[in-house]
Design a protein around this motif. Structure first.
Motif, PDB file in Angstrom:
ATOM      1  N   PHE A  17       0.865  -1.191   0.000  1.00 48.42           N
ATOM      2  CA  PHE A  17       0.000   0.000   0.000  1.00 48.42           C
ATOM      3  C   PHE A  17       0.898   1.237   0.000  1.00 48.42           C
ATOM      4  N   PRO A  18       0.920   2.016  -1.069  1.00 52.22           N
ATOM      5  CA  PRO A  18       1.813   3.189  -1.138  1.00 52.22           C
ATOM      6  C   PRO A  18       1.235   4.370  -0.355  1.00 52.22           C
ATOM      7  N   THR A  19       1.317   4.279   0.956  1.00 51.22           N
ATOM      8  CA  THR A  19       0.642   5.248   1.820  1.00 51.22           C
ATOM      9  C   THR A  19       1.503   6.493   2.051  1.00 51.22           C
ATOM     10  N   LEU A  20       1.936   7.119   0.962  1.00 58.71           N
ATOM     11  CA  LEU A  20       2.653   8.382   1.081  1.00 58.71           C
ATOM     12  C   LEU A  20       1.753   9.403   1.769  1.00 58.71           C
ATOM     13  N   SER A  21       2.380  10.318   2.491  1.00 54.56           N
ATOM     14  CA  SER A  21       1.587  11.322   3.211  1.00 54.56           C
ATOM     15  C   SER A  21       0.736  12.160   2.276  1.00 54.56           C
ATOM     16  N   SER A  22       1.147  12.252   1.014  1.00 59.35           N
ATOM     17  CA  SER A  22       0.386  13.026   0.026  1.00 59.35           C
ATOM     18  C   SER A  22      -0.816  12.264  -0.516  1.00 59.35           C
ATOM     19  N   ASP A  23      -0.910  10.973  -0.189  1.00 58.95           N
ATOM     20  CA  ASP A  23      -1.960  10.124  -0.758  1.00 58.95           C
ATOM     21  C   ASP A  23      -2.820   9.512   0.347  1.00 58.95           C
ATOM     22  N   GLY A  51     -11.177  13.868   4.135  1.00 58.69           N
ATOM     23  CA  GLY A  51     -11.982  12.737   3.695  1.00 58.69           C
ATOM     24  C   GLY A  51     -11.251  11.654   2.956  1.00 58.69           C
ATOM     25  N   THR A  52      -9.942  11.812   2.735  1.00 60.92           N
ATOM     26  CA  THR A  52      -9.186  10.825   1.962  1.00 60.92           C
ATOM     27  C   THR A  52      -8.310   9.932   2.830  1.00 60.92           C
ATOM     28  N   LYS A  53      -8.279  10.178   4.135  1.00 58.81           N
ATOM     29  CA  LYS A  53      -7.441   9.399   5.038  1.00 58.81           C
ATOM     30  C   LYS A  53      -8.256   9.001   6.259  1.00 58.81           C
ATOM     31  N   ALA A  54      -7.695   8.085   7.042  1.00 59.68           N
ATOM     32  CA  ALA A  54      -8.446   7.618   8.205  1.00 59.68           C
ATOM     33  C   ALA A  54      -7.511   7.141   9.300  1.00 59.68           C
ATOM     34  N   ASN A  55      -8.003   7.251  10.542  1.00 61.02           N
ATOM     35  CA  ASN A  55      -7.402   6.603  11.703  1.00 61.02           C
ATOM     36  C   ASN A  55      -8.156   5.321  11.998  1.00 61.02           C
ATOM     37  N   LEU A  56      -7.450   4.378  12.586  1.00 62.25           N
ATOM     38  CA  LEU A  56      -8.074   3.162  13.100  1.00 62.25           C
ATOM     39  C   LEU A  56      -7.833   3.103  14.597  1.00 62.25           C
ATOM     40  N   PHE A  57      -8.888   2.824  15.354  1.00 63.71           N
ATOM     41  CA  PHE A  57      -8.774   2.544  16.782  1.00 63.71           C
ATOM     42  C   PHE A  57      -9.584   1.294  17.051  1.00 63.71           C
ATOM     43  N   ALA A  58      -8.938   0.267  17.566  1.00 63.95           N
ATOM     44  CA  ALA A  58      -9.595  -1.019  17.777  1.00 63.95           C
ATOM     45  C   ALA A  58      -9.348  -1.510  19.191  1.00 63.95           C
ATOM     46  N   THR A  59     -10.287  -2.280  19.716  1.00 60.72           N
ATOM     47  CA  THR A  59     -10.207  -2.754  21.091  1.00 60.72           C
ATOM     48  C   THR A  59     -10.519  -4.242  21.161  1.00 60.72           C
ATOM     49  N   LEU A  60      -9.662  -4.975  21.848  1.00 56.23           N
ATOM     50  CA  LEU A  60      -9.933  -6.345  22.266  1.00 56.23           C
ATOM     51  C   LEU A  60     -10.204  -6.317  23.765  1.00 56.23           C
ATOM     52  N   HIS A  73       2.056   4.763  13.071  1.00 56.63           N
ATOM     53  CA  HIS A  73       1.523   5.577  11.973  1.00 56.63           C
ATOM     54  C   HIS A  73       1.607   4.797  10.669  1.00 56.63           C
ATOM     55  N   SER A  74       0.617   5.005   9.825  1.00 51.53           N
ATOM     56  CA  SER A  74       0.502   4.239   8.582  1.00 51.53           C
ATOM     57  C   SER A  74       1.159   4.921   7.397  1.00 51.53           C
ATOM     58  N   ASP A  75       1.467   6.216   7.489  1.00 53.38           N
ATOM     59  CA  ASP A  75       2.013   6.933   6.338  1.00 53.38           C
ATOM     60  C   ASP A  75       3.522   6.753   6.230  1.00 53.38           C
ATOM     61  N   VAL A  76       4.022   6.938   5.024  1.00 50.08           N
ATOM     62  CA  VAL A  76       5.455   6.815   4.749  1.00 50.08           C
ATOM     63  C   VAL A  76       5.917   8.033   3.959  1.00 50.08           C
TER      64      VAL A  76
END
Length: 384
Positions: A17-23, A51-60, A73-76
């Motif tokens: 996944f090319p998760t550049l900060s610009s994308d 609207g083009t990016k997202a955070n994930l927060f998950a709980t077990l 962080h997911s961006d590169v």
């Protein structure tokens, strides 16, 4: 499938996944959400303002205060003009290393946590385990700030946060903040032969820079006693000075790009107050005598809080136990850790790989580093 093999498989998927900060990072976030939902985690996705990016927060486990948070962080960063030996978005294994953009910064840690999720799901009890994967860390930690606001709205505060930036699995308990700004100067254009009829924005920008350089020197003498940072004082860096269009034209616009790495919040206030007083008391009155519409504006690119060492820190205690470390260190680079600390969490930074490989061509994560990370994460289940 062995845990390491599963982690490598997930890491290969994440690198693809090319998760550049610009994308956008949404495809990666959806992928991670699917893996966590398969383990029974409650997953919340929050879109960025654009609207083009997202955070994930998950709980077990139960949604209560006091849990353990694993965050990355997911961006590169971009690969433009870098000489890679292979496709940066296709993971390659060579000589005990996993190559690819984001391999160590910081998709390796994210992959390890996702591979461990089924184990955690089977182990979790009264103390919940959370996962947080954010956007736009590389350009200002905007995703983590967004996530922090969401957690405050929900009234949920994990007790411990582990930020998996590449530290070679050393436990890090502190780093400086990172405050970045652009100061814009708006003057009056004119012919170079009549300087008194214009307002030269470059000249006023130079005076502003001169003040910054004086402040930079004064900060050297303001280092807190016993500061463990290297260097121990707040630093200032001038990144760029731009302005003007030709030799014989009075410059109507100029811009100074600069940053500071404060040891304390009071140092940041000291610098900003001194610059504001210079502008309000000297520069602007002079500029506006000739051109009433002249202006100086400070654009805040980002103000990311540092991670302050704490006398009592449960995250440090847990990670020292899991890694066998006798103490905790400080680093020069910044992370999202201070944002979580400001919410009241005990925080450390600890993850696989070296910051020396981050942001470079042929970025890699050594397999022995990945193995160390997985060992620590396996031991972590005893604290759930």
């Amino acid at each position: 499938m062995e845990l390491r093999d599963r982690t490598c498989e997930i890491l290969g998927d994440l690198i693809a996944f090319p998760t550049l900060s610009s994308d956008s990072n949404q495809a990666l976030i959806a992928y991670a959400a699917g893996l966590l939902e398969d383990c029974g985690a409650k997953v919340d996705l929050t879109s960025s303002p654009c609207g083009t990016k997202a955070n994930l927060f998950a709980t077990l486990g139960p949604e209560v205060d006091g849990g353990i948070l694993l965050s990355g962080h997911s961006d590169v960063v971009p690969v433009t003009d870098q000489d890679w030996s292979s496709d940066p978005f296709v993971m390659a294994e060579r000589d005990g290393r996993l190559y690819g953009r984001g391999a160590c910064d910081m998709k390796g840690f994210i992959a390890a946590t996702l591979a461990m999720a089924p184990t955690y799901a089977a182990q979790v009890g009264a103390r919940p385990l959370h996962f947080a994967f954010t956007y736009d860390e590389e350009i200002g930690c905007f995703g983590a700030q967004h996530l922090a606001a969401d957690l405050q709205t929900r009234g949920l505060t994990p007790g411990v946060a582990i930020i998996g930036e590449p530290t070679e699995m050393r436990v890090i308990e502190g780093h400086k903040g990172c405050y970045e700004y652009s100061t814009h100067f708006h003057g009056l254009e004119g012919h170079g032969s009549a300087p008194d009829l214009g307002v030269n924005a470059v000249e006023y920008a130079v005076r502003y820079v001169a003040e910054l350089l004086q402040l930079k020197q004064r900060l050297r003498g303001m280092a807190p006693a016993g500061s463990r940072f290297d260097p121990p004082w707040t630093t200032v860096n001038l990144g760029a000075l731009q302005g003007g269009v030709a030799h014989n034209v009075i410059a109507s616009k100029a811009k100074v790009d600069w940053e500071m790495r404060p040891v304390t919040a009071s140092d940041a206030d000291f610098v900003k107050t001194a610059l504001r007083q210079l502008c309000e008391n000297e520069l602007l009155p002079e500029m506006r005598r000739t051109y009433p519409e002249a202006d100086i504006t400070l654009e805040t690119i980002g103000e990311v809080a540092g991670l302050l060492p704490m006398e009592q820190n449960e995250a440090r205690r847990i990670m020292a136990e899991l890694t066998g470390a006798n103490g905790a260190d400080l680093v020069a680079f910044g992370t999202e850790a201070g944002i979580f600390q400001a919410l009241g969490m005990d925080v450390v930074v600890c993850g696989p790989g070296s910051i020396n490989q981050a942001h470079k061509a042929d970025e890699y994560l050594a397999l022995d580093q990945l193995d160390q990370c997985l060992t620590v994460l396996q031991r972590l289940k005893e604290h759930l």
